[in-house]
Design an enzyme around this catalytic site. Structure first.
Site, PDB file in Angstrom:
ATOM      1  N   CYS A 338       0.837  -1.199   0.000  1.00  0.00           N
ATOM      2  CA  CYS A 338       0.000   0.000   0.000  1.00  0.00           C
ATOM      3  C   CYS A 338       0.883   1.266   0.000  1.00  0.00           C
ATOM      4  CB  CYS A 338      -0.966  -0.034   1.173  1.00  0.00           C
ATOM      5  SG  CYS A 338      -2.427   0.999   0.944  1.00  0.00           S
ATOM      6  N   HIS A 435      -3.863  -5.675   0.747  1.00  0.00           N
ATOM      7  CA  HIS A 435      -3.743  -6.086   2.150  1.00  0.00           C
ATOM      8  C   HIS A 435      -4.236  -7.518   2.261  1.00  0.00           C
ATOM      9  CE1 HIS A 435      -2.824  -2.044   3.497  1.00  0.00           C
ATOM     10  NE2 HIS A 435      -3.855  -1.588   2.829  1.00  0.00           N
TER      11      HIS A 435
END
Length: 489
Positions: A338, A435
């Site tokens: 991320c 994630h």
């Protein structure tokens, strides 16, 4: 309408989140339909959850995602209607019922948060209509009486919703008698009446040694004890809620692979590393500011961040950019997740100032990609296929920004026909917005095999489920759960 009981703490980090998760699993094991609820959470460890009545997804605290798992139900944004995601020492993003309401300075939020009681109560009542029991978690402590006037997280909520409170004290940090008695002393009479008993948490050793302490607390407060909970070693098998616990997480086992994770100032979704930590031949080391990244690490993971540009500057101030380059020159592997993925590129541009001041900064240059921040946030669950290993990957996306460049021609995964992530030409540096990447068991097993670890890939989710069951059993043994449930109304 469901009954409800609320756990509040004498301070932060007294173990409320784990106790709520364990009690949720306890109630489920007893055949009750149960839901978790936290009126206000402050955390950059976020999960995605369904928005009732909408096809959209929203954000909640990761702890409430875990508590929903303990209940055996899918998470919804009603379980955590107010989420505060710190962006700086003075301000944070405000998420209400899953949707962002922009950023606010801490002082402005304190002045206006009383208006958030309406959506908090709306979410709470919606949960109460679909279940037998709601277990509520407070935030911080009701002893913070300077915040009481506009409180929505502790006694402000409890009195408004008429939810009885069990107060939790942490004996491991010391002073638990004073903490409980002091809370009794400084609460006003209306708030004090909401407390129906207390729990002493994190006791090490012979529980009978605290019998005199129980008597002393009763003398000072008149409150009954629901029990003394021993140190729950099983909690280390659960995702942590707060980054304050990361520096305390250590491994005592010899490891084939050492994974270094720099503790960014706005670190987010650090539970992405938990599946690696759970592997017996892997040691995950969270490196605090002021320390260098260890030279013997075989893998460095740049975690998510709530403020990519701010944490990129923070990373450079620690000298970690030089450590990363040296690690790369030694042939080490690097994974960015991320915000960490964004940092690995050549540039990060925020033309509209979504994360702060508008501007463009140089990245670490370890991937040939560029990121441009955009207002629209990606919030979605993902089912993908690993390009390198040809195995399924499940997870979620929760980010702003679009990343493009030559290294995107070597994606980490395919989401349908959409390429996701980027990999360097030699395969040693990669970045992804996914994630849960390491939580995908088959992916983790194949990934670790490249480091000579052939025992990886057991079911991480099964380990979490087992830990929840073990904690529930201990709470049944050491708490008067019948009395606690009877106190709910």
């Amino acid at each position: 309408m469901a009954r409800a009981i609320m756990l509040q703490g004498t301070g932060s980090d007294v173990g409320k989140s784990v106790l709520v998760a364990g009690l949720c699993r306890m109630a489920k094991r007893r055949g009750l339909s149960v839901r978790p609820f936290k009126p206000q959470n402050m955390s950059n460890n976020a999960a995605i959850a369904a928005i009732p009545g909408s096809s959209e997804m929203g954000e909640i605290g990761r702890a409430q995602w875990l508590q929903a798992l303990a209940c055996g139900v899918a998470p919804t944004v009603d379980m955590n209607p107010v989420l505060i995601k710190p962006e700086s020492d003075m301000g944070a993003q405000l998420v209400v019922q899953g949707r962002s309401r922009g950023s606010a300075r801490a002082r402005d939020y304190q002045r206006s948060k009383g208006a958030l009681m309406a959506p908090v109560l709306e979410s709470f009542e919606r949960l109460r209509k679909e279940t037998d029991l709601v277990i509520v978690e407070g935030a911080g402590s009701p002893a913070e009486i300077n915040l009481r006037a506009r409180d929505i997280a502790n006694m402000g909520f409890a009195t408004e919703a008429d939810v009885p409170v069990a107060l939790v004290g942490d004996i491991d940090r010391g002073g638990v008698i004073a903490a409980l008695a002091g809370t009794h002393l400084i609460l006003d009479e209306a708030d004090r009446r909401m407390i129906v008993g207390y729990i002493v948490n994190k006791f090490r050793g012979d529980l009978s040694l605290f019998d005199d302490g129980i008597a002393a607390i009763h003398d000072f407060t008149g409150w009954p004890s629901f029990g003394v909970v021993p140190w729950l070693s099983e909690a280390h098998r659960l995702p942590p809620e707060d980054s304050v616990t990361l520096a305390r997480r250590t491994s005592v086992l010899p490891a084939k692979l050492r994974v270094a994770v720099p503790m960014l100032s706005r670190i987010a979704n650090f539970d992405d590393l938990d599946p690696l930590s759970a592997e017996p031949e892997v040691e995950v080391v969270f490196v605090p500011p002021g320390e260098r990244l260890p030279r013997d690490a075989g893998l460095i993971v740049l975690p998510g961040s709530k403020s990519t540009i701010g944490d990129l500057a923070f990373l450079r101030r620690q000298g970690w950019d030089e450590d990363l380059k040296a690690h790369r020159e030694r042939g080490g592997h690097i994974v960015g997740l991320c915000g960490g993925y964004q940092m690995l590129g050549r540039t990060v541009e925020d033309p509209e100032g979504f994360e702060g001041a508008a501007g463009r900064v140089e990245g670490l240059g370890l991937l040939d990609v560029e990121t441009v921040m955009q207002q629209q946030k990606a919030l979605r669950e993902v089912e993908a296929v690993s390009v390198r290993y040809r195995v399924p990957v499940t997870g979620y996306e929760i980010h702003i920004g679009r990343t493009e460049g030559k290294d995107c021609a070597r994606p980490v995964a395919m989401i349908g026909d959409r390429a996701e992530g980027a990999t360097s030409g030699d395969g040693r540096v990669s970045g992804s917005y996914l994630h849960g990447l390491f939580g995908s068991d088959a992916f983790r097993a194949r990934f670790l095999s490249e480091f000579g670890i052939e025992t990886g890939g057991g079911s991480y989710r099964a380990q979490v489920e087992t830990a929840l069951d073990d904690i529930a059993l201990k709470l049944e043994r050491h708490l008067d759960c019948d009395a606690l449930l009877a106190a709910a109304r």
